[in-house]
Write an enzyme that holds these catalytic residues in place. Structure first.
Site, short mmCIF file in Angstrom:
data_model
loop_
_atom_site.label_atom_id
_atom_site.label_comp_id
_atom_site.label_asym_id
_atom_site.label_seq_id
_atom_site.Cartn_x
_atom_site.Cartn_y
_atom_site.Cartn_z
N LYS A 53 0.55 -1.24 -0.06
CA LYS A 53 0.03 0.05 0.03
C LYS A 53 0.99 1.36 0.00
O LYS A 53 0.65 1.93 -0.80
CB LYS A 53 -0.99 -0.01 1.23
CG LYS A 53 -1.66 1.29 1.37
CD LYS A 53 -2.21 1.41 2.86
CE LYS A 53 -1.37 1.56 3.87
NZ LYS A 53 -1.48 2.05 5.09
N THR A 54 1.69 1.12 0.82
CA THR A 54 2.53 2.48 1.02
C THR A 54 3.35 2.74 -0.12
O THR A 54 3.51 3.73 -0.83
CB THR A 54 3.59 2.33 2.11
OG1 THR A 54 2.95 1.97 3.23
CG2 THR A 54 4.23 3.93 2.55
N ASP B 147 -4.49 8.51 3.70
CA ASP B 147 -4.12 6.95 4.07
C ASP B 147 -5.08 6.47 5.21
O ASP B 147 -5.52 7.27 5.91
CB ASP B 147 -2.65 7.02 4.61
CG ASP B 147 -2.07 5.89 4.84
OD1 ASP B 147 -2.66 4.70 4.35
OD2 ASP B 147 -1.04 5.58 5.36
N GLU B 148 -5.30 5.26 5.51
CA GLU B 148 -5.84 4.65 6.26
C GLU B 148 -7.53 5.03 6.28
O GLU B 148 -7.68 5.62 7.57
CB GLU B 148 -5.48 4.86 7.49
CG GLU B 148 -3.94 4.52 7.65
CD GLU B 148 -3.69 2.70 8.13
OE1 GLU B 148 -4.75 2.08 7.82
OE2 GLU B 148 -2.66 2.42 8.32
N GLN C 286 -9.27 -3.86 8.31
CA GLN C 286 -8.65 -3.32 9.39
C GLN C 286 -8.92 -2.15 10.16
O GLN C 286 -8.32 -1.51 10.55
CB GLN C 286 -7.12 -3.04 8.77
CG GLN C 286 -6.29 -4.36 8.19
CD GLN C 286 -5.04 -3.94 7.76
OE1 GLN C 286 -4.25 -3.58 8.77
NE2 GLN C 286 -4.85 -4.18 6.58
N ARG D 111 -0.19 -9.97 10.64
CA ARG D 111 1.30 -9.37 11.00
C ARG D 111 2.24 -10.25 10.79
O ARG D 111 3.34 -9.81 10.90
CB ARG D 111 1.13 -8.83 12.64
CG ARG D 111 0.23 -7.99 12.96
CD ARG D 111 0.36 -6.78 12.06
NE ARG D 111 -0.80 -6.63 11.15
CZ ARG D 111 -0.93 -5.91 9.91
NH1 ARG D 111 -0.16 -5.01 9.87
NH2 ARG D 111 -1.99 -6.22 9.12
#
Length: 809
Positions: free
Chosen positions: A56-57, A243-244, A274, A652
């Site tokens: 994503k980043t 973002d997010e 998430q 994770r």
DNA sequence: TATTTTCCATTTTTT
DNA sequence: ATGGAAAATA
């Protein structure tokens, strides 16, 4: 003012459009098709649904670079918002790296709050503030609300300030000003909530202060009420990235919708699976509704995962499938094989910690055909922070290095806040909340009575507390020892204030501070007489604050002095005290240098965005995880958020994911028997390996449910209690009464307690879970005085020590 | 005013 | 069990 010149108002661009357009685009080749689609869809609304570990980043960064490279926008015309400073920092770094050349910053890349402060300083007067407003922290907020509650003759026992703070926060998250709070909320806080909210806002305005919620709320208000301002920013911010997005609250959503309303060049990145911050106002609905809010939006799904094994992804997918109303996304990976998700049950929480400790030690060496792991590769993710203690205790006794992530932050520590209150007061003498915090710290003999006098005098003269104190002294209202000390403080504050640059009045086009020099506001850029670091030290020394800790003989005092030193050191990077205070208000960061490899322990929330080769997920028990409170308070919504938390936890892990639960756990000091989490039933069986209890030297005894039946059915209570593991456990524990809980509920018999007491003698060598080994100095009833080798002399309750030869493993 | 005792709640947490 | 904060007491 709203009439600003766009050429001056924004930081200049550094690269010309023509120069950028000609640049090569190597970064595009490194993207997979989905990522590339998300990067190349520059115009119009775009929703990038990016699953965990799907790059994503990388895509987000590439998108910014692409906007610049194609000449679509200058660096200062891109608005890019994140939630955390860490994320903002990371993105800045990566953009710089990808661009291969230093862009003169991206002034509008930052957190919602940081960007709002910038905007609000420019337009503060539109909401009745001066541009040098202060930002209150939670402590100040509570103190202020307490005063209001008292002033309204409300019993703060029944109606605590904390609760009101929560309510107001909740309202601000929804962008409700006191006037717009819907009627349905009229009962809040015993029917006085709205009224108190209005008073609170008035008070903040009088103090020229905002709280965190206000930063957004005020900006939204300004954009809603001043079309000229809105239009200018709409024109200025040509492209918006978020973002997010699944974590945005209503106020943030409105803010974005206002700013993107013209061109609609908005790209929101997020993952509905998430969304774990509903409890602090995040609305999953924002991301679910995106296509309705922005008709014609392109939706791009990033589903190829580069992080985890297929088993881990399948396990996570199996769990999250239980949620309704998802946008739908299925993670996949090219990687084959790998370890299945491991599942193990334990007798109790301590046993679980013990087993994980041992498992980590053997993972360091590499066992069962697994590679060896470094401690830095390993993380333990818990639902609630109190679960950490069992691990800390255990790791301390076996000497396993660990680090707790997300504990109390540096700037939240008492001594740091005290010191900062002094600084604030020196910078802005009107800061009454800061004054209240430190009038009697260190002790100056100024108790309630003296403080009330100061308050009364200040109110009578319509001045701040510092001035009020000065007047009270001149009137002779405060005499004696306290009076002398107060005089010293007041004089000191005035003196120190004279040594600073005045408070920041405004920011000019270069974002340099325009300084208010006290009496006559005038710009003063001259060097102060001494550095602000020296000044800070002078303040702390002359106020007696440093001396207070030097004279303190409690064990934490040296650490606190150390922290103060660190604080002064941190000042180095700033122009002046005011600049530092602004930074701290927004950036509660706490990354102190790390020394050596350590296991990481943190909450699931803190783990979002991180990844580890090996992850332990302990405490998967109904009531703990999913948390009972979450389910009670928000029902199915809460359960689904818990499930997303489980999903975040599992994803994770890169290589090894170990889930565990305990049959018994001490909750608020009471033993409770626990059932395995319902999420365990949702793990797809073919991707899970149930670990069988090792049985070596009394290691883990699986609470037999999973060992018996696998995981396809819910383990019933009977399964747990009738299992061989349970019976074996009971036999073992009765052989060692003092060292193990022998019964599941709180029904520990007094016989055992008496045994435990009478079994000790003076001089005996004993072991305590937390303090280690020691010798008994004396016995008083059920309390022992023990001289511990490491922890010194302590009084402990007898049932928490065992004979040294009897140490449980 | 300072110290001790009692009481109470007690997930998650950024800015 | 435990720590923090308010109430009671020296």
């Amino acid at each position: 003012m709203s009439s600003f010149d766009e050429h001056d108002a924004f930081e200049g661009a550094s690269l010309s459009a023509r120069a950028m357009a000609a640049r090569p685009q190597p970064y595009l080749d490194e993207l997979n098709p989905a990522q590339r689609a998300a990067v190349e869809a520059l115009d119009g609304p775009v929703l990038m649904l990016a699953g965990a570990g799907t790059g994503k980043t990388k895509a987000l960064t590439a998108r910014i670079v692409h906007l610049l490279n194609t000449g679509r926008a200058q660096p200062n015309e891109i608005l890019a918002v994140t939630f955390t400073n860490k994320a903002a920092r990371e993105m800045k770094e990566r953009v710089g790296r990808m661009l291969g050349q230093a862009v003169e910053g991206m002034p509008w890349l930052g957190t919602f709050h940081a960007i709002c402060v910038k905007l609000l300083r420019r337009h503060a007067e539109l909401v009745g503030l001066k541009s040098n407003f202060t930002i209150l922290d939670t402590d100040d907020q509570i103190r202020l609300l307490k005063q209001l509650i008292a002033a309204n003759n409300i019993d703060d026992k029944r109606w605590p300030a904390r609760q009101l703070a929560g309510i107001i926060d909740h309202w601000k998250n929804r962008a409700w000003t006191p006037e717009n709070v819907p009627g349905a909320e009229a009962n809040a806080f015993n029917g006085r909530g709205i009224e108190l909210y209005a008073q609170y806002q008035t008070r903040l305005r009088e103090l020229n202060a905002t709280d965190f919620g206000d930063l957004l709320l005020h900006v939204v208000t300004i954009l809603q009420q001043h079309d000229d301002v809105l239009q200018q920013y709409r024109r200025w911010f040509k492209y918006i990235l978020v973002d997010e997005y699944q974590d945005t609250n209503v106020a943030q959503y409105l803010w974005l919708r206002l700013l993107a309303g013209g061109h609609k060049n908005i790209c929101c990145v997020g993952d509905d699976d998430q969304s774990i911050y509903g409890w602090r106002g995040a609305e999953v609905g924002n991301i679910l509704r995106f296509e309705k809010d922005f008709p014609g939006a392109q939706v791009v799904r990033l589903e190829q995962n580069y992080r985890s094994t297929e088993h881990i992804l399948a396990a996570a997918g199996g769990v999250i499938r239980g949620n309704q109303g998802r946008l739908g996304k299925e993670l996949w990976t090219e990687a084959q094989g790998g370890e299945k998700v491991r599942l193990i049950g334990h007798w109790d929480g301590e046993e679980e910690a013990r087993w994980i400790g041992e498992e980590i030690e053997s993972m360091q060496r590499g066992t069962r055909g697994m590679r060896a792991f470094d401690l830095d590769d390993i993380a333990i993710l818990v639902r609630a922070s109190h679960q950490m203690r069992a691990f800390e205790d255990r790791f301390l006794t076996i000497g396993l290095p660990y680090r707790v992530i997300g504990g109390p932050r540096f700037y939240e520590r008492m001594e740091i806040r005290d010191a900062m209150a002094y600084f604030r007061l020196v910078v802005s003498p009107e800061d009454d909340l800061a004054f209240e915090r430190i009038v009697n710290t260190p002790k100056r003999g100024l108790g309630d009575k003296a403080q009330q006098t100061i308050q009364a005098v200040a109110r009578a003269h319509g001045v701040g507390l510092v001035d009020g104190a000065r007047i009270a002294l001149d009137n002779g209202d405060i005499k004696g020892k306290g009076g002398a000390a107060l005089r010293q403080l007041v004089d000191g504050l005035a003196r120190w204030h004279g040594m600073t640059r005045g408070p920041v009045l405004a920011f000019d086009e270069n974002d340099d501070a325009v300084i208010d020099d006290g009496a006559a506001p005038q710009v003063r850029y001259g060097e102060p007489d001494l550095s602000h670091m020296e000044l800070a030290e002078i303040i702390l020394d002359e106020s007696g604050y440093t001396a207070m800790w030097q004279n303190d003989k409690t064990p934490e005092a040296p650490g606190r002095l150390e922290n103060l030193k660190e604080l002064v050191k941190a000042l180095e990077q700033f122009e002046n005290l005011a600049g530092f205070l602004e930074h701290v208000a927004l950036i509660m960061d706490n990354d102190k240098g790390d020394d050596g490899a350590k296991v990481s322990i943190m909450t699931l929330h803190a783990a979002k965005g991180l990844e580890f080769p090996a992850v332990f997920l302990p405490g998967w028990e109904d009531g703990l995880f999913p948390s009972q409170r979450s389910m009670d308070e928000t029902g199915l919504k809460g359960l689904e958020e818990e499930r997303r938390l489980a999903y975040v936890g599992i994803t994770r892990a890169e290589e090894i994911c170990t889930i565990s639960f305990a049959g018994n756990r001490r909750v608020f000091g009471q033993w409770q028997s626990q059932l395995p989490s319902r999420f365990i039933d949702e793990l797809p069986e073919e991707h899970v390996e149930v670990l069988t209890p090792p049985g070596l030297y009394g290691g883990g005894y699986g609470a037999a449910a999973p060992a018996r039946s696998g995981i396809e059915t819910r383990a019933s209570e009977a399964d747990v209690y009738n299992s061989p593991g349970w019976k074996r456990m009971q036999e073992r524990s009765s052989a060692r009464p003092a060292s193990q809980p022998s019964q599941s509920r709180g029904a520990r018999s007094t016989v055992l307690d008496l045994e435990a007491v009478s079994s000790h003698t003076v001089g005996e060598r004993v072991f305590h879970q937390k303090f280690g080994y020691g010798a008994i100095l004396g016995i008083e009833g059920d309390k022992l005085e023990v001289d511990f080798e490491k922890a010194g002399v302590k009084k402990v309750v007898a049932r928490f020590v065992t004979g040294a030869d009897d140490v449980p493993f």
